[in-house]
Write an enzyme that holds these catalytic residues in place. Structure first.
Site, PDB file in Angstrom:
ATOM      1  CB  CYS A 110      -0.945   0.017   1.189  1.00 24.80           C
ATOM      2  SG  CYS A 110      -2.016  -1.420   1.245  1.00 24.80           S
ATOM      3  CG  HIS A 248      -3.056   3.550   2.319  1.00 34.05           C
ATOM      4  ND1 HIS A 248      -3.607   3.152   1.120  1.00 34.05           N
ATOM      5  CD2 HIS A 248      -3.033   2.447   3.113  1.00 34.05           C
ATOM      6  CE1 HIS A 248      -3.908   1.868   1.191  1.00 34.05           C
ATOM      7  NE2 HIS A 248      -3.578   1.417   2.391  1.00 34.05           N
ATOM      8  CG  ASN A 278      -6.572  -0.767   1.484  1.00 37.97           C
ATOM      9  OD1 ASN A 278      -5.908  -0.360   0.526  1.00 37.97           O
ATOM     10  ND2 ASN A 278      -6.019  -1.212   2.590  1.00 37.97           N
TER      11      ASN A 278
HETATM   12  O1  UT7 Z   1      -3.371  -1.124   3.860  1.00 42.09           O
HETATM   13  C1  UT7 Z   1      -3.181  -1.846   5.039  1.00 42.09           C
HETATM   14  C2  UT7 Z   1      -4.327  -2.797   5.152  1.00 42.09           C
HETATM   15  N1  UT7 Z   1      -4.745  -3.182   6.432  1.00 42.09           N
HETATM   16  C3  UT7 Z   1      -5.348  -2.374   7.329  1.00 42.09           C
HETATM   17  O2  UT7 Z   1      -5.435  -1.197   7.208  1.00 42.09           O
HETATM   18  C4  UT7 Z   1      -5.966  -3.044   8.506  1.00 42.09           C
HETATM   19  C5  UT7 Z   1      -5.917  -2.244   9.755  1.00 42.09           C
HETATM   20  N2  UT7 Z   1      -6.894  -2.774  10.670  1.00 42.09           N
HETATM   21  C6  UT7 Z   1      -8.179  -2.437  10.618  1.00 42.09           C
HETATM   22  O3  UT7 Z   1      -8.572  -1.650   9.764  1.00 42.09           O
HETATM   23  C7  UT7 Z   1      -9.120  -2.999  11.649  1.00 42.09           C
HETATM   24  O4  UT7 Z   1      -8.369  -3.741  12.597  1.00 42.09           O
HETATM   25  C8  UT7 Z   1     -10.211  -3.911  11.023  1.00 42.09           C
HETATM   26  C9  UT7 Z   1     -11.223  -3.051  10.249  1.00 42.09           C
HETATM   27  C10 UT7 Z   1      -9.591  -4.940  10.122  1.00 42.09           C
HETATM   28  C11 UT7 Z   1     -10.982  -4.633  12.135  1.00 42.09           C
HETATM   29  O5  UT7 Z   1     -11.504  -3.713  13.061  1.00 42.09           O
HETATM   30  P1  UT7 Z   1     -11.314  -3.959  14.633  1.00 42.09           P
HETATM   31  O6  UT7 Z   1     -12.043  -2.897  15.308  1.00 42.09           O
HETATM   32  O7  UT7 Z   1      -9.835  -4.093  14.905  1.00 42.09           O
HETATM   33  O8  UT7 Z   1     -12.070  -5.328  14.842  1.00 42.09           O
HETATM   34  P2  UT7 Z   1     -11.504  -6.690  15.452  1.00 42.09           P
HETATM   35  O9  UT7 Z   1     -10.530  -7.335  14.518  1.00 42.09           O
HETATM   36  O10 UT7 Z   1     -11.097  -6.442  16.860  1.00 42.09           O
HETATM   37  O11 UT7 Z   1     -12.806  -7.582  15.470  1.00 42.09           O
HETATM   38  C12 UT7 Z   1     -13.880  -7.295  16.374  1.00 42.09           C
HETATM   39  C13 UT7 Z   1     -14.964  -8.313  16.153  1.00 42.09           C
HETATM   40  C14 UT7 Z   1     -14.494  -9.745  16.211  1.00 42.09           C
HETATM   41  O12 UT7 Z   1     -15.495 -10.510  16.869  1.00 42.09           O
HETATM   42  P3  UT7 Z   1     -15.311 -10.955  18.421  1.00 42.09           P
HETATM   43  O13 UT7 Z   1     -14.062 -11.778  18.443  1.00 42.09           O
HETATM   44  O14 UT7 Z   1     -15.170  -9.646  19.165  1.00 42.09           O
HETATM   45  O15 UT7 Z   1     -16.561 -11.693  18.707  1.00 42.09           O
HETATM   46  C15 UT7 Z   1     -14.436 -10.173  14.770  1.00 42.09           C
HETATM   47  O16 UT7 Z   1     -14.651 -11.566  14.580  1.00 42.09           O
HETATM   48  O17 UT7 Z   1     -15.558  -8.139  14.855  1.00 42.09           O
HETATM   49  C16 UT7 Z   1     -15.603  -9.408  14.183  1.00 42.09           C
HETATM   50  N3  UT7 Z   1     -15.505  -9.175  12.759  1.00 42.09           N
HETATM   51  C17 UT7 Z   1     -16.574  -8.905  11.978  1.00 42.09           C
HETATM   52  N4  UT7 Z   1     -17.885  -8.797  12.260  1.00 42.09           N
HETATM   53  C18 UT7 Z   1     -18.720  -8.501  11.251  1.00 42.09           C
HETATM   54  C19 UT7 Z   1     -14.398  -9.168  11.995  1.00 42.09           C
HETATM   55  N5  UT7 Z   1     -14.726  -8.895  10.706  1.00 42.09           N
HETATM   56  C20 UT7 Z   1     -16.065  -8.718  10.681  1.00 42.09           C
HETATM   57  C21 UT7 Z   1     -16.994  -8.414   9.664  1.00 42.09           C
HETATM   58  N6  UT7 Z   1     -18.300  -8.311   9.988  1.00 42.09           N
HETATM   59  N7  UT7 Z   1     -16.623  -8.202   8.387  1.00 42.09           N
END
Ligand code: UT7
Length: 358
Positions: A110, A248, A278
């Site tokens: 990225c 980005h 993204n």
């Molecule tokens: O260019 C670089 C690319 N990468 C990035 O920029 C990624 C950077 N990270 C992020 O943007 C965020 O960490 C995410 C958007 C990927 C995730 O957000 P988060 O607030 O960190 O969520 P999390 O990973 O802590 O997940 C929270 C909950 C989990 O459930 P439990 O374990 O709390 O029950 C996940 O299983 O959300 C769940 N979850 C979803 N729920 C509904 C994960 N993906 C999804 C989804 N829909 N698509």
């Protein structure tokens, strides 16, 4: 002698994948995706990465008032090239008919566009090249495993391009920083390609994105914020002199945190993540083009670019805009019509990753 941007263009494929489409194929919700990332929809391409890159390049060349033969170097920032050899840049060189150009791909995930912008600008400053086409282009849906809701909702396809030319005016690239934390590569990778693997990957998931979202999130906030602060200082300007941050587009919350670090109000931060998700190396040139289209870049504006991504890489730069904010001409080159629906375009992913046919 410095290098300045004289042309800009974007290419967004017409097929849209909305959050509600995703709700129909996995356990997710528009509310979750919007509140955690800011994304509402993304584009799915029916053509290859180099096709999107070529369309964006035609538009950037028209904006600069140049012909393909005027370009002497093409850099394509991508981590989703059509093939490894030839490079995406080789396809672009041929499709454009840029017969006087050298061409090379650059993979810094990225961060690739900002890396390429700095490389291109320094070729001009070094005096070896005069007109450099810098493109960010990605067909990321190829990698999307729709059985993994934590990654597949985030990414999309698209391309953006700029033309760099020499200038002796007080404009162009003022400062930059390119960084890499290779020790942290495991937090965001696509391990299924390359000599490290078996000739035929035995685990389909290895060609999908593997990501520790929270770890990448934390590091992104630090990398983007710290490097932005350093390039602003190196440029010899204050935060109050920054007219616009074009970051980005990976997550609205990461962008908000970076803006807070630079003490920038939201009207001085460009955001279009809701529309395209993204698109990796393509987010910044697409965003720059839209900022110009929306009249958000004035002559002489100080622009901060900041990116992070797989590697884990980061890159930031300050660029002072020139005097012209309107394109010299426009190009009528466009996407060919798509014969397939968005879901039909995604069927190969569903088949490969074992998602039942809809
Ligand atoms: O260019 C670089 C690319 N990468 C990035 O920029 C990624 C950077 N990270 C992020 O943007 C965020 O960490 C995410 C958007 C990927 C995730 O957000 P988060 O607030 O960190 O969520 P999390 O990973 O802590 O997940 C929270 C909950 C989990 O459930 P439990 O374990 O709390 O029950 C996940 O299983 O959300 C769940 N979850 C979803 N729920 C509904 C994960 N993906 C999804 C989804 N829909 N698509």
């Amino acid at each position: 002698m410095n290098a300045t941007i004289t042309g800009w263009g974007k290419a967004l494929p017409p097929s849209v994948l909305t959050n509600s489409d995703l709700e129909s194929i996995m356990d997710t919700s528009d509310e979750w995706i919007t509140s955690r990332s800011g994304i509402k929809e993304r584009r799915i391409s029916h053509v290859e990465t180099s096709d999107m890159a070529t369309i964006a390049a035609h538009r950037a060349l028209a904006a600069a008032g140049l012909e393909p033969a005027d370009i002497d170097l093409i850099i394509v920032a991508t981590c989703s090239p059509d093939t490894l050899i030839p490079s995406a840049a080789a396809f672009v060189q041929a499709k454009l008919g840029a017969k006087n150009a050298g061409a090379v791909d650059l993979n810094a995930a990225c961060s690739g566009f900002v890396y390429s912008l700095v490389f291109g600008a320094n070729m001009i400053r070094g005096g070896t090249h005069k007109r450099v086409l810098v493109i960010g282009a990605e067909k990321l849906h190829y990698y999307m495993d729709f059985t993994d809701r934590s990654t597949s909702v985030l990414f999309g396809d698209g391309a953006g391009a700029v033309v760099l030319e020499p200038t002796e005016a007080d404009e162009g690239l003022l400062s930059s920083e390119l960084g890499m934390d290779g020790d942290s590569a495991e937090f965001l990778c696509i391990p299924g390609f390359g000599t490290i693997g078996d000739r035929v990957p035995d685990l389909p998931s290895e060609v999908g994105v593997q990501m520790d979202g929270q770890e990448v999130f934390r590091r992104a906030v630090t990398m983007m914020g710290d490097s932005s602060v350093r390039v602003v200082e190196e440029a010899g300007i204050g935060f109050e002199d920054v007219d616009i941050l074009i970051p980005h587009q990976a997550n609205q919350r990461i962008i908000d945190a970076t803006a807070r670090r630079l003490k920038l109000p939201s009207e001085r931060v460009f955001m279009n993540i809701h529309a395209y998700g993204n698109t990796s190396a393509a987010t910044i040139p697409i965003a720059l083009t839209e900022a110009l289209e929306e009249g958000r870049i004035r002559p002489g504006a100080n622009i901060v670019f900041a990116a992070f991504g797989g590697g884990l890489s980061w890159a930031a730069a300050v660029l002072r805009w020139g005097t012209r904010t309107e394109p010299i001409a426009t190009s009528d080159v466009d996407f060919p019509p798509s014969e397939r629906t968005t879901m039909e375009l995604l069927q190969p992913n569903f088949d490969f990753f074992g998602l039942e046919e809809l």
